[in-house]
Design a protein around this motif. Sequence first.
Motif, PDB file in Angstrom:
ATOM      1  N   ASN A 156      32.377 -27.508  25.515  1.00  0.00           N
ATOM      2  CA  ASN A 156      32.141 -26.616  24.620  1.00  0.00           C
ATOM      3  C   ASN A 156      32.672 -25.107  25.150  1.00  0.00           C
ATOM      4  O   ASN A 156      33.172 -24.380  24.581  1.00  0.00           O
ATOM      5  N   SER A 157      32.862 -25.285  26.572  1.00  0.00           N
ATOM      6  CA  SER A 157      33.469 -23.912  27.032  1.00  0.00           C
ATOM      7  C   SER A 157      34.736 -23.890  26.742  1.00  0.00           C
ATOM      8  O   SER A 157      35.591 -22.717  26.496  1.00  0.00           O
ATOM      9  N   ALA A 158      35.620 -24.900  26.923  1.00  0.00           N
ATOM     10  CA  ALA A 158      37.031 -25.210  26.586  1.00  0.00           C
ATOM     11  C   ALA A 158      37.179 -24.764  25.053  1.00  0.00           C
ATOM     12  O   ALA A 158      38.152 -23.879  24.997  1.00  0.00           O
ATOM     13  N   LEU A 159      36.564 -25.169  24.402  1.00  0.00           N
ATOM     14  CA  LEU A 159      36.842 -25.006  22.864  1.00  0.00           C
ATOM     15  C   LEU A 159      36.392 -23.556  22.620  1.00  0.00           C
ATOM     16  O   LEU A 159      36.946 -22.653  21.731  1.00  0.00           O
ATOM     17  N   GLY A 160      35.340 -22.873  23.373  1.00  0.00           N
ATOM     18  CA  GLY A 160      34.874 -21.691  23.305  1.00  0.00           C
ATOM     19  C   GLY A 160      35.874 -20.724  23.455  1.00  0.00           C
ATOM     20  O   GLY A 160      36.333 -19.634  22.803  1.00  0.00           O
ATOM     21  N   TYR A 161      36.625 -21.074  24.578  1.00  0.00           N
ATOM     22  CA  TYR A 161      37.691 -20.036  24.951  1.00  0.00           C
ATOM     23  C   TYR A 161      39.007 -20.163  23.987  1.00  0.00           C
ATOM     24  O   TYR A 161      39.490 -19.160  23.646  1.00  0.00           O
ATOM     25  N   LEU A 162      39.209 -21.275  23.517  1.00  0.00           N
ATOM     26  CA  LEU A 162      40.349 -21.291  22.490  1.00  0.00           C
ATOM     27  C   LEU A 162      40.099 -20.865  21.125  1.00  0.00           C
ATOM     28  O   LEU A 162      40.772 -19.981  20.602  1.00  0.00           O
ATOM     29  N   VAL A 163      38.776 -20.858  20.846  1.00  0.00           N
ATOM     30  CA  VAL A 163      38.189 -20.268  19.667  1.00  0.00           C
ATOM     31  C   VAL A 163      38.614 -18.751  19.671  1.00  0.00           C
ATOM     32  O   VAL A 163      38.701 -17.939  18.884  1.00  0.00           O
TER      33      VAL A 163
END
Length: 616
Positions: A367-374
Amino acid sequence: MSFLDKLKNEIIIADGAMGTLLYSYGTDSCFEELNLSQSEQIQHIHEAYIGAGAKLIQTNTYAANYLKLQRYGLEDSVKEINSAAARIAKKAANGSTYVAGTIGGIRGFKPNMITLEEIKRSFREQLYCLLLEDVDGILLETYYDFEELETVLAIARRETDLPIIAQVSLQEAGVLQNQTPIADALTKLESIGADLVGINCRLGPHHMLKTLESVPLPKHAYLSAYPNASIPAYIDGKFHYEGDPDYFRQSAIGFRNQGVRLLGGCCGTTPEHIKAFAEAIKGLPPVKEKEVKEINKVIVSDKPSSSRELPPLQDIVMERPSVIVELDPPRKLDTRRFFDGARALKEAGIDSITLADNSLASPRVCNSALGYLVKQQTGLRPLVHVTCRDRNIIGLQSHLMGLHALGLNDILAVTGDPARVGDFPGASSVYDVSSFELISMIKQLNEGLSFSGKDLGRKAAFSVAGAFNPNVRSLEKAVGRLEKKIEHGADYFISQPVFSEEKLLEVHEAVKDLKAPVYIGLMPLTGSRNAEFLHNEVPGIKIADSIRNRMAVLKDDPAKAGLEGIAIAKSLIDAAAELFNGIYLITPFMRYEMTVELSNYARMTTERLSRRKQHV
């Protein structure tokens, strides 16, 4: 002559580790039980330390208290174990060596797991057992939590006139876990009534000596030091200490020059280390004056190293209606639909997208990887969930520092579903800390301090939400948990989904006086099977019978069931918007079209309410 009288003009050498030797002999269970089953082995270790030059030995009772012995089913043997330990030590001492009854600390880096009342009861029981055996003094050692040591020292001082040695343990040189400078802590212990104050465990000679440089000689008490041999290595499934006795011999003069009058060893030390101390100190008088060095304090910058681009959600929801949406990270590597949903929700005008941390203990894209990309690709604010389940305390701090470095400042701190409910039921659930402690630790990062109290050079800028489950029998108890989370630092709350207007009213009444805002959870149902699964199998979710009946009527028509789920959610939004500024929509099965529609509806509803209030 008591050993306090001898300390007026002498440096006394104490013994070293008991557990290290027992461990090296192949014992890897309850060391204290060996007082009963292998008393001769314990006596031989005492005699080895006396032969090496120790003039004060400690009983093999470090963990011989109710709270620690119950791990082995030995909680009813506290008196038997402590009495045996004292008798063994006195037999080995044979009248020529002093015997200190040892009581070790219980709390570690998560003090709230054990209450002071439990500690008091356990401590008194062990203390009385040792006092009944006429030991020469009491040694309180390896206390990381200063509140615990203050508490038990006060009890011990009231109960006995025997000499008391009170020793703290430090995660970092020079400062306690609660950021109290070591000199201040030892002064406080002296004022409570300790006859010797000092440090043991965790640090080797180098860092312990550096720490003592900032400690003045006590006014009435004496200083003690019990360093570790070295940092342990883990080889072939066992811990090994490689401290060189010659290194201890070289360090001994340094301890004497820092004013230490009771010098022993802790983890990893053996009779050889104690012999080295005794030989180096032999014939040397204690120092009565010393130069104290001031600790160069690193000033933590008041400015976080990653500044906030947006105000925190708790400020937004206090000022105006706010909608946030949970969009679960995908279980598979194809993330296209996830990002399509994030972009659509951005266009719907939500304030944040929340990303669960392997919900229901099932692995998903980080979720942190996706959060950064979002954040990079859509400009939408990510609110990242962090669970206590998957990471030990080292991993948690590292993970949070990484979130800070990525500029992901909005966190929901949750305990997390146990591993056994997920895809890998044999996996370990870590739970080094609870959600309460995790909230406190995140807020400690905002002070520029690590979980262990180490200076981080800069302050983090986290906003921390706490989870709220209103679907419980006692809302009063649930709100009590929220108040406790506020005490630990929670800024606002996000609730599990509610599925009836009656429950919305009940929750509003329960939280209306809370000192932190609440985002009320709402979730559109996709069908009857979905409703029954959520109601019967998902922890923290209960659906009213009337709602389940409405969905059951349409169980054979998925399209109409979906529309009915939207209609139910809209009616709940109407009710929720009258009561709460914050609405939290949960996306089912990546069907973001549903939460996009509901987000738009929520925005229109709140705008309509605002216009109506302006005209009133």
